[in-house]
Scaffold this active site. Structure first.
Site, PDB file in Angstrom:
ATOM      1  N   ARG A  55      56.368   7.781  46.534  1.00  0.00           N
ATOM      2  CA  ARG A  55      55.086   8.015  47.212  1.00  0.00           C
ATOM      3  C   ARG A  55      53.946   7.317  46.479  1.00  0.00           C
ATOM      4  NH1 ARG A  55      54.187  14.145  47.918  1.00  0.00           N
ATOM      5  NH2 ARG A  55      52.248  13.422  48.881  1.00  0.00           N
ATOM      6  N   GLN A  87      43.319  17.725  50.710  1.00  0.00           N
ATOM      7  CA  GLN A  87      44.626  18.255  50.336  1.00  0.00           C
ATOM      8  C   GLN A  87      45.516  17.095  49.871  1.00  0.00           C
ATOM      9  OE1 GLN A  87      46.015  21.437  53.384  1.00  0.00           O
ATOM     10  NE2 GLN A  87      44.593  20.109  54.497  1.00  0.00           N
ATOM     11  N   HIS A 105      44.686  19.731  45.675  1.00  0.00           N
ATOM     12  CA  HIS A 105      46.117  19.720  45.354  1.00  0.00           C
ATOM     13  C   HIS A 105      46.469  18.664  44.321  1.00  0.00           C
ATOM     14  CE1 HIS A 105      47.073  21.826  49.422  1.00  0.00           C
ATOM     15  NE2 HIS A 105      46.656  22.669  48.506  1.00  0.00           N
ATOM     16  N   CYS A 113      51.348  17.502  31.216  1.00  0.00           N
ATOM     17  CA  CYS A 113      52.466  17.896  30.349  1.00  0.00           C
ATOM     18  C   CYS A 113      52.712  19.392  30.494  1.00  0.00           C
ATOM     19  CB  CYS A 113      52.127  17.561  28.884  1.00  0.00           C
ATOM     20  SG  CYS A 113      53.371  18.131  27.725  1.00  0.00           S
ATOM     21  N   CYS A 135      51.680  15.462  22.892  1.00  0.00           N
ATOM     22  CA  CYS A 135      52.543  16.271  22.007  1.00  0.00           C
ATOM     23  C   CYS A 135      53.922  15.660  21.811  1.00  0.00           C
ATOM     24  CB  CYS A 135      52.683  17.696  22.570  1.00  0.00           C
ATOM     25  SG  CYS A 135      53.714  17.805  24.055  1.00  0.00           S
ATOM     26  N   GLY A 171      42.766  15.726  60.316  1.00  0.00           N
ATOM     27  CA  GLY A 171      44.153  15.336  60.036  1.00  0.00           C
ATOM     28  C   GLY A 171      44.941  16.301  59.193  1.00  0.00           C
ATOM     29  N   THR A 172      44.820  17.605  59.511  1.00  0.00           N
ATOM     30  CA  THR A 172      45.673  18.557  58.804  1.00  0.00           C
ATOM     31  C   THR A 172      46.272  19.542  59.798  1.00  0.00           C
ATOM     32  OG1 THR A 172      45.798  20.225  57.045  1.00  0.00           O
ATOM     33  CG2 THR A 172      43.689  20.037  58.189  1.00  0.00           C
ATOM     34  N   SER A 173      47.527  19.906  59.531  1.00  0.00           N
ATOM     35  CA  SER A 173      48.279  20.737  60.483  1.00  0.00           C
ATOM     36  C   SER A 173      47.917  22.214  60.365  1.00  0.00           C
ATOM     37  CB  SER A 173      49.781  20.573  60.223  1.00  0.00           C
ATOM     38  OG  SER A 173      50.093  21.005  58.891  1.00  0.00           O
ATOM     39  N   ASN A 197      41.837  15.806  65.130  1.00  0.00           N
ATOM     40  CA  ASN A 197      43.280  15.711  64.900  1.00  0.00           C
ATOM     41  C   ASN A 197      43.888  15.009  66.113  1.00  0.00           C
ATOM     42  OD1 ASN A 197      46.100  16.350  64.549  1.00  0.00           O
ATOM     43  ND2 ASN A 197      45.473  17.988  63.160  1.00  0.00           N
TER      44      ASN A 197
HETATM   45  C1  BV8 Z   1      49.155  29.300  46.504  1.00  0.00           C
HETATM   46  C2  BV8 Z   1      50.573  18.675  47.132  1.00  0.00           C
HETATM   47  C3  BV8 Z   1      48.670  31.229  45.260  1.00  0.00           C
HETATM   48  C4  BV8 Z   1      51.769  18.022  46.560  1.00  0.00           C
HETATM   49  C5  BV8 Z   1      51.073  20.405  48.763  1.00  0.00           C
HETATM   50  C6  BV8 Z   1      55.169  32.125  48.453  1.00  0.00           C
HETATM   51  C7  BV8 Z   1      54.764  31.972  47.134  1.00  0.00           C
HETATM   52  C8  BV8 Z   1      53.545  31.410  46.788  1.00  0.00           C
HETATM   53  C9  BV8 Z   1      52.721  30.969  47.781  1.00  0.00           C
HETATM   54  C10 BV8 Z   1      53.150  31.086  49.085  1.00  0.00           C
HETATM   55  C11 BV8 Z   1      54.344  31.681  49.454  1.00  0.00           C
HETATM   56  N1  BV8 Z   1      54.445  31.680  50.817  1.00  0.00           N
HETATM   57  C12 BV8 Z   1      53.345  31.097  51.326  1.00  0.00           C
HETATM   58  C13 BV8 Z   1      52.569  30.734  50.297  1.00  0.00           C
HETATM   59  C14 BV8 Z   1      51.370  30.042  50.347  1.00  0.00           C
HETATM   60  C15 BV8 Z   1      51.747  28.573  50.287  1.00  0.00           C
HETATM   61  C16 BV8 Z   1      51.837  28.146  51.735  1.00  0.00           C
HETATM   62  O1  BV8 Z   1      50.811  28.029  52.376  1.00  0.00           O
HETATM   63  N2  BV8 Z   1      53.056  27.931  52.224  1.00  0.00           N
HETATM   64  C17 BV8 Z   1      53.187  27.535  53.630  1.00  0.00           C
HETATM   65  C18 BV8 Z   1      54.394  26.613  53.783  1.00  0.00           C
HETATM   66  C19 BV8 Z   1      53.315  28.800  54.481  1.00  0.00           C
HETATM   67  N3  BV8 Z   1      50.688  27.909  49.560  1.00  0.00           N
HETATM   68  C20 BV8 Z   1      50.825  27.686  48.249  1.00  0.00           C
HETATM   69  O2  BV8 Z   1      51.830  27.885  47.614  1.00  0.00           O
HETATM   70  C21 BV8 Z   1      49.560  27.171  47.593  1.00  0.00           C
HETATM   71  N4  BV8 Z   1      49.331  27.980  46.417  1.00  0.00           N
HETATM   72  O3  BV8 Z   1      49.166  29.927  47.540  1.00  0.00           O
HETATM   73  O4  BV8 Z   1      49.016  29.863  45.257  1.00  0.00           O
HETATM   74  C22 BV8 Z   1      47.195  31.276  45.174  1.00  0.00           C
HETATM   75  C23 BV8 Z   1      46.428  31.252  46.333  1.00  0.00           C
HETATM   76  C24 BV8 Z   1      45.043  31.332  46.218  1.00  0.00           C
HETATM   77  C25 BV8 Z   1      44.463  31.459  44.974  1.00  0.00           C
HETATM   78  C26 BV8 Z   1      45.257  31.455  43.828  1.00  0.00           C
HETATM   79  C27 BV8 Z   1      46.628  31.371  43.928  1.00  0.00           C
HETATM   80  C28 BV8 Z   1      49.700  25.742  47.139  1.00  0.00           C
HETATM   81  C29 BV8 Z   1      50.041  24.849  48.322  1.00  0.00           C
HETATM   82  C30 BV8 Z   1      49.950  23.394  47.913  1.00  0.00           C
HETATM   83  C31 BV8 Z   1      51.294  22.719  48.074  1.00  0.00           C
HETATM   84  N5  BV8 Z   1      51.125  21.301  47.831  1.00  0.00           N
HETATM   85  N6  BV8 Z   1      50.865  19.116  48.489  1.00  0.00           N
HETATM   86  C32 BV8 Z   1      52.202  16.852  47.382  1.00  0.00           C
HETATM   87  O5  BV8 Z   1      51.394  16.229  48.104  1.00  0.00           O
HETATM   88  O6  BV8 Z   1      53.394  16.532  47.278  1.00  0.00           O
HETATM   89  S1  BV8 Z   1      51.262  20.854  50.374  1.00  0.00           S
HETATM   90  C33 BV8 Z   1      51.073  19.543  51.454  1.00  0.00           C
HETATM   91  O7  BV8 Z   1      51.214  20.058  52.782  1.00  0.00           O
HETATM   92  C34 BV8 Z   1      49.672  18.959  51.507  1.00  0.00           C
HETATM   93  O8  BV8 Z   1      49.050  18.876  50.288  1.00  0.00           O
HETATM   94  C35 BV8 Z   1      48.910  19.803  52.459  1.00  0.00           C
HETATM   95  O9  BV8 Z   1      48.200  20.813  51.789  1.00  0.00           O
HETATM   96  C36 BV8 Z   1      49.971  20.509  53.205  1.00  0.00           C
HETATM   97  C37 BV8 Z   1      49.749  20.348  54.684  1.00  0.00           C
HETATM   98  O10 BV8 Z   1      49.875  19.039  54.953  1.00  0.00           O
HETATM   99  P1  BV8 Z   1      48.854  18.293  55.931  1.00  0.00           P
HETATM  100  O11 BV8 Z   1      47.926  17.543  55.068  1.00  0.00           O
HETATM  101  O12 BV8 Z   1      48.263  19.214  56.913  1.00  0.00           O
HETATM  102  O13 BV8 Z   1      49.878  17.314  56.601  1.00  0.00           O
HETATM  103  P2  BV8 Z   1      50.905  17.632  57.781  1.00  0.00           P
HETATM  104  O14 BV8 Z   1      51.932  16.571  57.790  1.00  0.00           O
HETATM  105  O15 BV8 Z   1      51.335  19.053  57.727  1.00  0.00           O
HETATM  106  O16 BV8 Z   1      49.992  17.456  59.078  1.00  0.00           O
HETATM  107  C38 BV8 Z   1      49.437  16.184  59.368  1.00  0.00           C
HETATM  108  C39 BV8 Z   1      48.404  16.402  60.439  1.00  0.00           C
HETATM  109  O17 BV8 Z   1      47.736  15.168  60.695  1.00  0.00           O
HETATM  110  C40 BV8 Z   1      48.990  16.869  61.764  1.00  0.00           C
HETATM  111  O18 BV8 Z   1      48.192  17.917  62.280  1.00  0.00           O
HETATM  112  C41 BV8 Z   1      48.897  15.608  62.663  1.00  0.00           C
HETATM  113  O19 BV8 Z   1      48.675  15.949  64.012  1.00  0.00           O
HETATM  114  C42 BV8 Z   1      47.676  14.933  62.070  1.00  0.00           C
HETATM  115  N7  BV8 Z   1      47.662  13.478  62.242  1.00  0.00           N
HETATM  116  C43 BV8 Z   1      48.706  12.621  62.042  1.00  0.00           C
HETATM  117  N8  BV8 Z   1      48.281  11.361  62.258  1.00  0.00           N
HETATM  118  C44 BV8 Z   1      46.952  11.429  62.577  1.00  0.00           C
HETATM  119  C45 BV8 Z   1      46.563  12.778  62.567  1.00  0.00           C
HETATM  120  N9  BV8 Z   1      45.310  13.173  62.851  1.00  0.00           N
HETATM  121  C46 BV8 Z   1      44.418  12.207  63.156  1.00  0.00           C
HETATM  122  N10 BV8 Z   1      44.722  10.881  63.192  1.00  0.00           N
HETATM  123  C47 BV8 Z   1      45.972  10.463  62.908  1.00  0.00           C
HETATM  124  N11 BV8 Z   1      46.261   9.154  62.950  1.00  0.00           N
END
Ligand code: BV8
Length: 227
Positions: A55, A87, A105, A113, A135, A171-173, A197
């Site tokens: 990536r 994000q 994110h 580290c 380290c 652009g976020t789901s 979106n």
């Molecule tokens: C948290 C970074 C606690 C790395 C990412 C169990 C345990 C712990 C937490 C949880 C749990 N169960 C649920 C949770 C919460 C969890 C969560 O939400 N899970 C989901 C699956 C239900 N969240 C977490 O764990 C977060 N941390 O909760 O910690 C806490 C909370 C608050 C305070 C303190 C502590 C951390 C989540 C972060 C994960 N890291 N990425 C990497 O990039 O590899 S997630 C990754 O997916 C992204 O970063 C982004 O955040 C996420 C969503 O992705 P999108 O950006 O929306 O992309 P996606 O493909 O989904 O959608 C694309 C969109 O674009 C679509 O709508 C499409 O129609 C549109 N599009 C496409 N092309 C176009 C367009 N629009 C316009 N024009 C175009 N051309």
């Protein structure tokens, strides 16, 4: 006006960077929990690092698109106070000229580290044996926020939502929290909300206004309306 813009993978899609959940997206063939959790990294660091190395190369080969450029132009205009909360872990907002970008994110172009907590700019491919420059431990990982880890700058983001006149999501789901909850947080504080979106998101109902289409068409048009 004070504007908070939240961006997701969709804003970088037209720069050639695959999104997570669209067909052919990053997660296809993998489950997020197999690639983007501390447990996955502990279980198979080479698999996770390979995922991020591929990536990172794609990010470095990509160019900002008209949507990134339009947001940077809006920020530079001084007519409005614009904060971009992304994000995304790419640097396309910055390379388009944006100044105030909050990477909730983290960044794929930084490493950290797990032994001593040091963090540094890292645009190179990572290997599980790489020693930490501070380290020396072989405990290097991408400086991104995985599932189950706390997103960055949440207090700053929540304060910015409360002070905003306008919240625009591009652009976020709406599938990952806490980012997916920001629109509702804005709405219940009387902040106007717009979603840009190419398709309906999981939280489209939270927005007062929706503009459906590609970010490179809709974002420059929206920015032009504000001038
Ligand atoms: C948290 C970074 C606690 C790395 C990412 C169990 C345990 C712990 C937490 C949880 C749990 N169960 C649920 C949770 C919460 C969890 C969560 O939400 N899970 C989901 C699956 C239900 N969240 C977490 O764990 C977060 N941390 O909760 O910690 C806490 C909370 C608050 C305070 C303190 C502590 C951390 C989540 C972060 C994960 N890291 N990425 C990497 O990039 O590899 S997630 C990754 O997916 C992204 O970063 C982004 O955040 C996420 C969503 O992705 P999108 O950006 O929306 O992309 P996606 O493909 O989904 O959608 C694309 C969109 O674009 C679509 O709508 C499409 O129609 C549109 N599009 C496409 N092309 C176009 C367009 N629009 C316009 N024009 C175009 N051309």
């Amino acid at each position: 006006m004070k504007i908070l813009v939240l961006t997701g993978a969709g804003i970088s899609a037209e720069s050639g960077l695959p999104t997570f959940r669209d067909s052919g997206g990053l997660w296809h063939g993998h489950r997020p929990e197999d690639l983007a959790t501390p447990e996955a990294f502990a279980r198979n660091p080479a698999l996770v690092l390979d995922f991020y190395n591929a990536r990172r190369q794609a990010v470095q080969a990509a160019e900002p698109n008209a949507a990134h450029v339009a947001l940077a132009r809006l920020q530079a205009s001084e007519r409005h106070k614009v904060i971009i909360v992304t994000q995304n872990v790419d640097d396309l907002h910055e390379r388009a000229g944006a100044r105030r970008v909050v990477h909730m994110h983290g960044s794929i172009l930084r490493a950290c580290c797990t032994a001593c907590g040091a963090a540094w700019a890292a645009s190179y491919a990572m290997d599980a044996e790489d020693p930490c420059p501070d380290c020396g431990e072989p405990a290097v990982r991408p400086d991104v926020v995985w599932f189950g880890e706390s997103p960055r700058d949440l207090n700053l983001i929540h304060k910015a939502i409360e002070k905003a006149d306008l919240f625009v999501s591009i652009g976020t789901s709406g599938s990952v929290y806490p980012a997916a909850g920001f629109a509702a947080r804005a709405s219940c504080r009387g902040v106007r909300t717009i979603e840009i979106n190419k398709a309906l998101s999981l939280n489209s109902s939270e927005f007062q206004e929706r503009r459906e289409g590609n970010a490179t068409d809709l974002v420059p048009a929206w920015v032009d309306e504000l001038r």
